[in-house]
Write an enzyme that holds these catalytic residues in place. Structure first.
Site, PDB file in Angstrom:
ATOM      1  N   LYS A 178      -1.144 -24.943  11.104  1.00 45.96           N
ATOM      2  CA  LYS A 178      -1.795 -25.541  12.273  1.00 45.96           C
ATOM      3  C   LYS A 178      -0.758 -26.035  13.263  1.00 45.96           C
ATOM      4  O   LYS A 178      -0.846 -25.761  14.466  1.00 45.96           O
ATOM      5  CB  LYS A 178      -2.702 -26.690  11.812  1.00 45.96           C
ATOM      6  CG  LYS A 178      -3.633 -27.197  12.869  1.00 45.96           C
ATOM      7  CD  LYS A 178      -4.498 -28.339  12.335  1.00 45.96           C
ATOM      8  CE  LYS A 178      -5.540 -27.808  11.376  1.00 45.96           C
ATOM      9  NZ  LYS A 178      -6.142 -28.887  10.555  1.00 45.96           N
ATOM     10  N   ARG A 211      -4.268 -34.713  11.520  1.00 44.33           N
ATOM     11  CA  ARG A 211      -4.804 -33.588  10.730  1.00 44.33           C
ATOM     12  C   ARG A 211      -3.731 -32.962   9.845  1.00 44.33           C
ATOM     13  O   ARG A 211      -2.578 -32.825  10.249  1.00 44.33           O
ATOM     14  CB  ARG A 211      -5.400 -32.532  11.683  1.00 44.33           C
ATOM     15  CG  ARG A 211      -6.631 -33.070  12.404  1.00 44.33           C
ATOM     16  CD  ARG A 211      -7.391 -31.986  13.142  1.00 44.33           C
ATOM     17  NE  ARG A 211      -6.637 -31.488  14.285  1.00 44.33           N
ATOM     18  CZ  ARG A 211      -7.028 -30.459  15.034  1.00 44.33           C
ATOM     19  NH1 ARG A 211      -8.162 -29.813  14.737  1.00 44.33           N
ATOM     20  NH2 ARG A 211      -6.303 -30.066  16.055  1.00 44.33           N
ATOM     21  N   GLY A 251     -10.238 -26.743   4.532  1.00 43.81           N
ATOM     22  CA  GLY A 251     -11.157 -27.755   4.018  1.00 43.81           C
ATOM     23  C   GLY A 251     -10.666 -28.515   2.811  1.00 43.81           C
ATOM     24  O   GLY A 251     -11.354 -29.392   2.286  1.00 43.81           O
ATOM     25  N   MET A 275      -7.818 -30.358   2.503  1.00 48.44           N
ATOM     26  CA  MET A 275      -7.144 -31.640   2.738  1.00 48.44           C
ATOM     27  C   MET A 275      -7.819 -32.399   3.873  1.00 48.44           C
ATOM     28  O   MET A 275      -8.827 -31.963   4.413  1.00 48.44           O
ATOM     29  CB  MET A 275      -5.663 -31.398   2.994  1.00 48.44           C
ATOM     30  CG  MET A 275      -4.965 -30.961   1.699  1.00 48.44           C
ATOM     31  SD  MET A 275      -3.259 -30.524   1.980  1.00 48.44           S
ATOM     32  CE  MET A 275      -3.430 -29.234   3.184  1.00 48.44           C
ATOM     33  N   ARG A 289      -5.699 -19.584  14.716  1.00 49.57           N
ATOM     34  CA  ARG A 289      -5.080 -18.980  13.521  1.00 49.57           C
ATOM     35  C   ARG A 289      -5.682 -17.588  13.354  1.00 49.57           C
ATOM     36  O   ARG A 289      -6.742 -17.292  13.929  1.00 49.57           O
ATOM     37  CB  ARG A 289      -5.353 -19.816  12.272  1.00 49.57           C
ATOM     38  CG  ARG A 289      -6.834 -19.991  11.989  1.00 49.57           C
ATOM     39  CD  ARG A 289      -7.064 -20.882  10.782  1.00 49.57           C
ATOM     40  NE  ARG A 289      -8.486 -21.200  10.667  1.00 49.57           N
ATOM     41  CZ  ARG A 289      -8.970 -22.161   9.901  1.00 49.57           C
ATOM     42  NH1 ARG A 289      -8.170 -22.930   9.213  1.00 49.57           N
ATOM     43  NH2 ARG A 289     -10.274 -22.377   9.828  1.00 49.57           N
ATOM     44  N   HIS A 337     -15.677   2.092 -22.017  1.00 46.91           N
ATOM     45  CA  HIS A 337     -16.224   3.370 -21.555  1.00 46.91           C
ATOM     46  C   HIS A 337     -17.058   3.163 -20.303  1.00 46.91           C
ATOM     47  O   HIS A 337     -16.891   3.844 -19.290  1.00 46.91           O
ATOM     48  CB  HIS A 337     -17.078   4.005 -22.659  1.00 46.91           C
ATOM     49  CG  HIS A 337     -17.742   5.258 -22.233  1.00 46.91           C
ATOM     50  ND1 HIS A 337     -19.030   5.301 -21.759  1.00 46.91           N
ATOM     51  CD2 HIS A 337     -17.266   6.526 -22.159  1.00 46.91           C
ATOM     52  CE1 HIS A 337     -19.339   6.540 -21.434  1.00 46.91           C
ATOM     53  NE2 HIS A 337     -18.282   7.312 -21.674  1.00 46.91           N
ATOM     54  N   ARG A 368      -7.225  18.892 -18.183  1.00 49.60           N
ATOM     55  CA  ARG A 368      -6.924  18.410 -19.526  1.00 49.60           C
ATOM     56  C   ARG A 368      -7.871  19.066 -20.526  1.00 49.60           C
ATOM     57  O   ARG A 368      -9.084  19.079 -20.313  1.00 49.60           O
ATOM     58  CB  ARG A 368      -7.099  16.891 -19.587  1.00 49.60           C
ATOM     59  CG  ARG A 368      -6.757  16.337 -20.963  1.00 49.60           C
ATOM     60  CD  ARG A 368      -6.844  14.838 -21.008  1.00 49.60           C
ATOM     61  NE  ARG A 368      -8.227  14.388 -21.001  1.00 49.60           N
ATOM     62  CZ  ARG A 368      -8.588  13.111 -20.970  1.00 49.60           C
ATOM     63  NH1 ARG A 368      -7.675  12.167 -20.913  1.00 49.60           N
ATOM     64  NH2 ARG A 368      -9.858  12.765 -20.963  1.00 49.60           N
ATOM     65  N   GLU A 385       1.174   9.918 -23.805  1.00 48.41           N
ATOM     66  CA  GLU A 385       0.277   8.783 -23.991  1.00 48.41           C
ATOM     67  C   GLU A 385       0.415   8.149 -25.363  1.00 48.41           C
ATOM     68  O   GLU A 385      -0.344   7.259 -25.722  1.00 48.41           O
ATOM     69  CB  GLU A 385      -1.177   9.188 -23.730  1.00 48.41           C
ATOM     70  CG  GLU A 385      -1.632  10.408 -24.499  1.00 48.41           C
ATOM     71  CD  GLU A 385      -3.031  10.895 -24.087  1.00 48.41           C
ATOM     72  OE1 GLU A 385      -3.831  10.087 -23.628  1.00 48.41           O
ATOM     73  OE2 GLU A 385      -3.301  12.101 -24.255  1.00 48.41           O
ATOM     74  N   SER A 417       2.165  13.991 -17.552  1.00 47.18           N
ATOM     75  CA  SER A 417       1.313  13.001 -16.900  1.00 47.18           C
ATOM     76  C   SER A 417       1.145  11.856 -17.885  1.00 47.18           C
ATOM     77  O   SER A 417       0.693  12.050 -19.015  1.00 47.18           O
ATOM     78  CB  SER A 417      -0.033  13.626 -16.540  1.00 47.18           C
ATOM     79  OG  SER A 417      -0.853  12.646 -15.954  1.00 47.18           O
ATOM     80  N   GLY A 421      -0.498   9.038 -19.698  1.00 52.18           N
ATOM     81  CA  GLY A 421      -1.846   8.526 -19.942  1.00 52.18           C
ATOM     82  C   GLY A 421      -1.691   7.066 -20.298  1.00 52.18           C
ATOM     83  O   GLY A 421      -1.588   6.709 -21.468  1.00 52.18           O
ATOM     84  N   ASN A 428      -3.628   4.570 -20.196  1.00 54.99           N
ATOM     85  CA  ASN A 428      -4.686   3.863 -20.953  1.00 54.99           C
ATOM     86  C   ASN A 428      -4.345   3.883 -22.438  1.00 54.99           C
ATOM     87  O   ASN A 428      -4.235   2.841 -23.079  1.00 54.99           O
ATOM     88  CB  ASN A 428      -6.048   4.552 -20.801  1.00 54.99           C
ATOM     89  CG  ASN A 428      -6.607   4.416 -19.417  1.00 54.99           C
ATOM     90  OD1 ASN A 428      -6.050   3.713 -18.589  1.00 54.99           O
ATOM     91  ND2 ASN A 428      -7.693   5.100 -19.155  1.00 54.99           N
ATOM     92  N   CYS A 466      -2.163   9.214 -14.966  1.00 51.53           N
ATOM     93  CA  CYS A 466      -3.591   9.435 -14.743  1.00 51.53           C
ATOM     94  C   CYS A 466      -4.444   8.420 -15.475  1.00 51.53           C
ATOM     95  O   CYS A 466      -5.616   8.641 -15.708  1.00 51.53           O
ATOM     96  CB  CYS A 466      -3.990  10.854 -15.129  1.00 51.53           C
ATOM     97  SG  CYS A 466      -3.701  11.242 -16.853  1.00 51.53           S
ATOM     98  N   TYR A 526       3.308  11.372  -8.642  1.00 47.97           N
ATOM     99  CA  TYR A 526       1.940  11.110  -8.197  1.00 47.97           C
ATOM    100  C   TYR A 526       1.219  10.159  -9.133  1.00 47.97           C
ATOM    101  O   TYR A 526       1.600  10.014 -10.291  1.00 47.97           O
ATOM    102  CB  TYR A 526       1.142  12.412  -8.035  1.00 47.97           C
ATOM    103  CG  TYR A 526       0.839  13.131  -9.325  1.00 47.97           C
ATOM    104  CD1 TYR A 526      -0.294  12.825 -10.079  1.00 47.97           C
ATOM    105  CD2 TYR A 526       1.680  14.140  -9.789  1.00 47.97           C
ATOM    106  CE1 TYR A 526      -0.577  13.480 -11.265  1.00 47.97           C
ATOM    107  CE2 TYR A 526       1.416  14.813 -10.978  1.00 47.97           C
ATOM    108  CZ  TYR A 526       0.290  14.468 -11.712  1.00 47.97           C
ATOM    109  OH  TYR A 526       0.015  15.118 -12.886  1.00 47.97           O
TER     110      TYR A 526
END
Lengths: 867, 867
Positions: free
Chosen positions: A21, A91, A100, A102, A335, A450, A613, A740, A759, A761, A763, A826, A846
């Site tokens: 401010k 202020r 809001g 303070m 602001r 899933h 795949r 993976e 690639s 994996g 997960n 992936c 990628y």
């Protein structure tokens, strides 16, 4: 050290010491906007206050008083007394906006003397007592911490007695009496009278604002928003201008553009005869800023002019506060304005068109989260309270009638009913139902269950892991924590962005087919650092991905192709066969479908890359569940039900995630890989006849070993070579693998001798590196977060220390063997900002994510270059 | 290059070129034993034969003939003709013994001329025609590959016609006629007559022996025994001595000690009036070597004398062939004798006592596999055929009546019945039944399934993964591949060392409480390179472990302590509780039991180390299965059955191996870790009162992260400190962790900052590194072995490339932080030879294996130093 800056000493870059401010007040002063004069006490003074055991050091007090003196000189007023009494606002203003959180005190400097003088000066007793009663209450509340309600009740009592509703209907006598009563209340609570010394008022108020940095709600807000605790707040001391002098005075707030839609048009509201606090308090209904044009076009144009200066100067949409004092306009704050994701996008794109900002700047204006949410429908503003809350598994909002099986959802859809699929947990055979559902609610499972993964992939709203609901799929009822029970067909609303579940219906805003988005995404390509491919299993997914600018398909999961009702029967017959001959026969039935899938997919995406795949999940995921399905299948296989149950049970696994799946299926049932290879190569041949060339990237999942990979690659090559010989054509293709498993990471050099691309994996790699089953870890991961053992859900953001270090090992050793190996990722992480940045850092080419996450990923890819 | 060696040119070290038989013939010649003269054609000649397109090079032929000439000169005979015709034996002999795999021809040099001369010389027509008919048949078989049966049938025809049973009952006329018929058979098959030229006979026979190196059974034998294919065989040419001249001639085989028991006493058998082949052919029943002492004590003593020379010279038990020719003893072969594991151990220990070999040599004489098998009962010799074969999951043999539940086994045991537990798969609640069973048979699961691991731990015989049996636990029947059905109570026999399953009962030899073993194990300690600790969960295990010389306990799995009938009920109540208060209450019930467990264990093992692993498996493993159990539990918890089923189902997991287990339980239910810590520390305090000091090593399982470990360690420390304060004592203890997740390996440096020791849990580490669930991987691992993708089952032998490289990373980074960190391994691999060697190589300090694997592990530990 300088602790106090006049507004004309600072600028907008000084947020760290002046707060947001204060820096903007200084900047507006520099721009010669009509800003009431004043000065800012720095954040360092605040820190010093805390270091000095909660008192302001003498030298800082001296500096404040010096600036106060200058202010008196330049305004020609004296603080709190004299012929022209100076009143001040005090202020807070921290380096990072905490709206809001303070405290603020207005009208500081009023006391018996200045009240009298001001009445004489203004001839407006009502205004002066109105200001006085406000000041007493704010001071009591903020400085002393007295209960504000005691004061509010007294005000209510006065209005009731007079039988009026609005504060403005109280007259000067009422307000004078009220002020006196306030002083009494103060004195009775405090033991001594309200302080009349303005300097004491000021220093107490400054201390109170410093203290408000550490009030409970400010601490909580900082924790929620990852704001450091050691920044401190600045304090802005400004000479008061008054919106409450009369009907040609007023206060308002406005945005330079519509913060909800982004439309380029002043947007805001104001109240005449009011101080700023009244506008937001909702006591009277504020007027739209447009109406100011009708009542006072000059003032409106003047404001519009200032707004324009500010937006051009700040190169961003501004959120401003203003006050009109007896017809004169003052700017009290500006602001960068908060906005919805839709508005953020439109404003950024428009500003580029207006040559206000560059494409680079536009790209840096949006967050990946904002860009993601643009694709999903959202609720309109509403005030419903959620009945429970699960995990926000797939963003967006959905309203529909609840159904408990995929089939029921499909049937409902046929009758035009919008359905929400409710399942304890979903399984791959629910996919068709999930596709037809407006939203998905599951009792079990986390961010990467899933349901969550598939729903995000489809862009369908999903709330998962709602563990405190009981879903009874036999009686088709849902029981909520408050014991309320819903039956099939009753309506609920889901917010997949927050995880909230509501009873009944909340109106939706639909997502747009957004031209701004497509243009914006095009711009990101100019700066991209890492390619973004799509996870897409169907032609529909591929079309979406292409539209959103994916660089091809980084993951086509062929198993999803088998769940379609037209195929699942043949697939089930295949997996329940006991002889090679039988399996080959049923695979032969599947071949035309799979070939057509690939044909369509390739045609949509060509000439971009497509990574396919091979069959990955354990076979039991495809098994029939209902008695009817089993009986039908048994008849078709000409076996009895005992044999059927035996075969089904022989496919059961203790830990299917680590079981007979991935390329292990290619080793034990080479005929499946042969069929899939045939489908790919034959699809390529069909396309070649249409002069469309595609170079498929065949991806073998779950590789643990070079030899294993080579066995599978040989199956692929032998099959492909035979078809090519038979057709006398040459199709280019490459065979690579997913990385993976931890073992694949540490043996990546060996595997890279044979595999043409990798690639990651992430997960499964995360599951195995941690030993966390993503379907089960919900039970304890929450506790891990609460106990600060883990910061981020490793299924959402790549665990750089553990999983990431295995990836780095894999990349470094693989590159020694095959320096130009193509490297991608992936997993679900491919749509996560931090993870994408990490993937770029470690040298991946990628990321491949679900279509709905492409915009965010492309944004991150570009922002990496620009940050 | 020299291709032919006279027996007096070689020695026993020349096995590589002379073959085992040739080298030993030369050695015996050197020792002046009565060896018929001869020479050896080297293995290099054999290799040259193959390189030379299957013909013997001229220079080699020349060298052979030259040695033949020398042989004629020294014997004073001429080969196959002349006044004193020389006859020869032609025998194979490869560098590594392949008994019976390759070919032999005796009596070579016989033809019409030499037959006549020999009849004149010996006046023994019967002997000469006996030799001739044998020679013709062997030559036809070995050199020409004609069907031996045609000749055998002709012999049978003669005996039948004469109505006699034994070959020896045929007279000279019979044998003369038979020889002539043999010559006719030969000619009719060959087209030209039987070769009469002795040199041609010899060279053809040598070529035939060379060729026999690559006959099918030799190739198969080499494959089975990992013998290289490029060694080749030598050929031994030796002047014939005849055991078949008459009743004062004979042939025999004998061992210097009993190969079955190891007893120091000549052991063997012989036949008078027979050639060597007759002894093994079983046509007549041979006589025990002891009876030679009665019939011909001089000859016996002479043989005993030679045997003693050979054993002392070779410093090992010898397996010898001999022939008596008209009262004169000849030694035809010696080699180190094959023996049972029991005999191997006794012989090695005895020879040390006899000062024949050193302790080092004794230790190198035994294989880990031999030492393991000594502890388990085995079948006596039998000729039953297995009805099916599963995975040899836990060695030993067992006979008993089949029962299908743990409870039924326990009940049977109470009635004194020996029971075999048959389960589709076992689960932890079967443990008590497994303990009471003679053996265990499971339909599912591999080498490291629950059944296998627990059975090996207990030393109970187990055949697992017998997938072609159908076990119906409701009808309590077993159906075998031949459709034969067995009911509860019927008897089977299991061989856990081979995986064979037999119907009915086979007599057992019980394992001994073996003093030789204990003495031998003591010796290994003098050379140990890596400590061997025991996996022991009970006092009984600990006593066994101590007796076998374990250096303390490397893994005490506390969960097994809860399966006892007296505790499981409280434990179940605990895990099915929904409030902390309830859980604490039921844990309080368990505390005294657990404290007593530790007290006994510590007392048994003190002052050696005890590593205690905190509760590890997912809680659902402890759940009740039967309706009765559930109802009892529901009553006790005061909940209805619906609630019971809900709570049970909420503990279900998709991939329990990667679920809510290990230290994740300590994070979510700290009260369990608190109880376990109390039990440990209080047990130590009790022991301290008896002046027994123990320093427990508290091991946190499944750690993924330093912070996680620290949270758990704090629970342990806080609890321990409180108890120690309350009792005003100081108990020394350390807190370390298992390293069993890939993430723990790559972050081992961080974890080592807080953990005081590491123990690699290579079972889980293997599962997660490969993504192979050990309970499910049986389905495809077999195929992986068949396709040569993997060489060894990674659950049996540590995968050095993948899992091993993660271990190396962990060790190397952890040592940077804590150079003296104690490092062990407690997976199943700790009992496997290759794995132990690897563990030593990478710097582990101890391996911890089940008590019954301690002898093998200690042996390996010592052999590492000696090899």
């Amino acid at each position: 050290m300088k602790y106090v800056y006049s507004f004309n000493e600072g600028n907008k870059e000084m947020k760290n010491i002046l707060g947001g401010k204060g820096a903007n007040l200084a900047e507006m002063t520099k721009l010669n906007l009509p800003v009431p004069e004043g000065f800012t006490i720095t954040t360092e003074a605040c820190l010093s206050y805390y270091h000095n055991e909660g008192s302001i050091k003498k030298e800082i007090v001296a500096e404040i008083l010096e600036h106060l003196k200058k202010l008196e000189q330049s305004t020609g007023k004296t603080f709190g007394h004299g012929k022209r009494p100076l009143l001040l606002s005090v202020r807070s203003g921290s380096p990072i906006s905490m709206p809001g959180m303070m405290d603020t005190i207005l009208n500081l400097g009023l006391n018996e003397e200045s009240v009298k003088t001001l009445i004489d000066l203004t001839q407006n007793k009502r205004f002066v007592y109105d200001s006085y009663r406000r000041f007493i209450m704010m001071y009591a509340d903020v400085v002393k911490g007295y209960d504000r309600n005691v004061f509010e009740l007294k005000l209510e009592e006065y209005k009731k007695r007079k039988n009026v509703k609005k504060d403005t209907e109280l007259d000067e006598i009422d307000l004078e009496n009220l002020s006196k009563e306030y002083l009494k209340i103060y004195e009775s609570q405090n033991g001594s009278p309200f302080p009349s010394d303005p300097t004491r008022q000021l220093l107490e108020a400054i201390s109170a604002v410093f203290r408000s940095w550490n009030n409970d709600r400010a601490i909580y807000y900082r924790k929620m928003n990852n704001i450091p605790d050691n920044l401190g707040t600045a304090v802005n001391i400004q000479s008061m201008v008054f919106g409450n002098i009369g009907s040609n005075s007023g206060s308002g707030v406005a945005f330079t553009r519509n913060p909800s839609t982004g439309e380029k048009k002043l947007y805001g509201e104001y109240l005449m005869n009011a101080q700023g606090e009244d506008v937001v308090a909702g006591i009277r209904t504020p007027l739209s800023i447009d109406s100011l044009y009708q009542t006072n076009p000059t003032l409106f144009k003047q404001f519009e002019y200032y707004a324009n200066i500010l937006e051009t100067h700040y190169k961003d949409m501004q959120d401003m506060e203003f006050t009109i004092e007896e017809g004169k306009l003052y700017m009290l704050q500006t602001r960068n304005g908060k906005r919805t994701p839709e508005a953020a996008l439109k404003i950024a794109v428009d500003m580029v068109h207006e040559n206000l900002i560059t494409k680079k700047e536009a790209i840096l204006r949006l967050t990946p989260k904002e860009l993601s949410s643009i694709l999903h429908p959202t609720f309109i503003m509403h005030d419903k309270t959620a009945i429970t809350k699960g995990i926000p598994a797939s963003p967006g909002a959905a309203v529909g009638q609840i159904y408990f099986t995929a089939k029921d959802v499909i049937d409902a859809k046929k009758q035009g009913i919008k359905a929400i699929l409710v399942r304890t947990e979903t399984s791959p055979e629910d996919i068709e139902g999930m596709h037809h559902a407006e939203g998905i609610l599951t009792i079990r499972g986390g961010m990467t269950s899933h349901a969550a993964v598939v729903a995000r992939g489809m862009g369908v709203c999903c709330v998962s892991g709602c563990e405190n609901i009981i879903a009874d799929e036999t009686t088709k009822t849902l029981q909520f924590p408050n014991n309320q029970i819903l039956k099939e067909g009753q309506t609920i609303s889901l917010n997949g962005t927050t995880g909230e579940v509501f009873l009944g219906s909340i109106p939706l805003k639909e997502s747009l087919d957004n031209d701004n988005l497509l243009e914006f995404l095009n711009w990101t390509d100019e700066f991209k650092t890492i390619e973004v491919r799509a996870n897409a299993d169907t032609e529909k997914d591929a079309i979406t991905a292409k539209k959103l600018g994916a660089s091809g398909i980084g993951l086509c999961r062929t198993e999803h192709m088998f769940f379609d009702t037209s195929r699942i029967f043949s697939f089930r017959k295949m997996i329940l066969s006991v002889s090679l001959e039988e399996r080959v026969k049923y695979l032969q039935e599947l071949l035309p479908y799979q070939r057509e899938d690939f044909y369509k997919l390739f045609k949509t995406v060509a000439p971009e890359a497509v990574v396919i795949r091979y069959l990955d999940p354990p076979l039991h995921e495809f098994l029939p569940k209902t008695l009817e399905e089993k009986e039908q299948l048994a008849r078709s296989l000409n076996i009895n039900m005992d044999t059927m149950e035996e075969r089904i049970s022989s496919l059961k696994e203790f830990n299917p995630m680590m079981g007979h799946r991935g390329c292990r299926l290619c080793i034990t049932y080479p005929e499946i890989a042969i069929m899939q290879t045939k489908a790919i190569i034959e699809a390529c041949i069909l396309l070649l006849q249409e002069n469309i060339a595609i170079k498929p990237e065949i991806m073998i999942p779950l590789t643990v070993d070079q030899k294993e990979f080579e066995v599978v690659k040989k199956i692929v090559d032998d099959t492909a070579n035979k078809i090519m010989r038979d057709h006398q054509v040459k199709i280019e293709y490459v065979v690579g693998t997913m990385i993976e498993l931890p073992r694949a990471c540490v043996l990546a050099d060996k595997i890279a001798e044979s595999a043409e691309f990798f690639s990651f994996g992430t997960n499964d790699l995360t599951q195995l590196t941690y030993g966390f089953s993503r379907d089960d870890s919900g039970k304890f991961l929450e506790e891990y977060k609460n106990k600060n053992i883990i910061e981020n859900d490793p299924f959402k953001t790549i665990d750089q220390n553990g999983v990431g270090s295995l990836m780095k090992v894999a990349i470094s050793i693989a590159k020694k063997v095959r320096p130009n190996i193509s490297l991608g990722v992936c997993g679900e992480h491919a749509g996560d900002e931090q993870s994408i940045i990490f993937c770029k850092e470690i040298g991946l080419h990628y990321v491949s994510c679900s279509p709905y996450r492409i915009p965010a990923a492309k944004l991150v890819s570009a922002q990496i270059a620009l940050k």
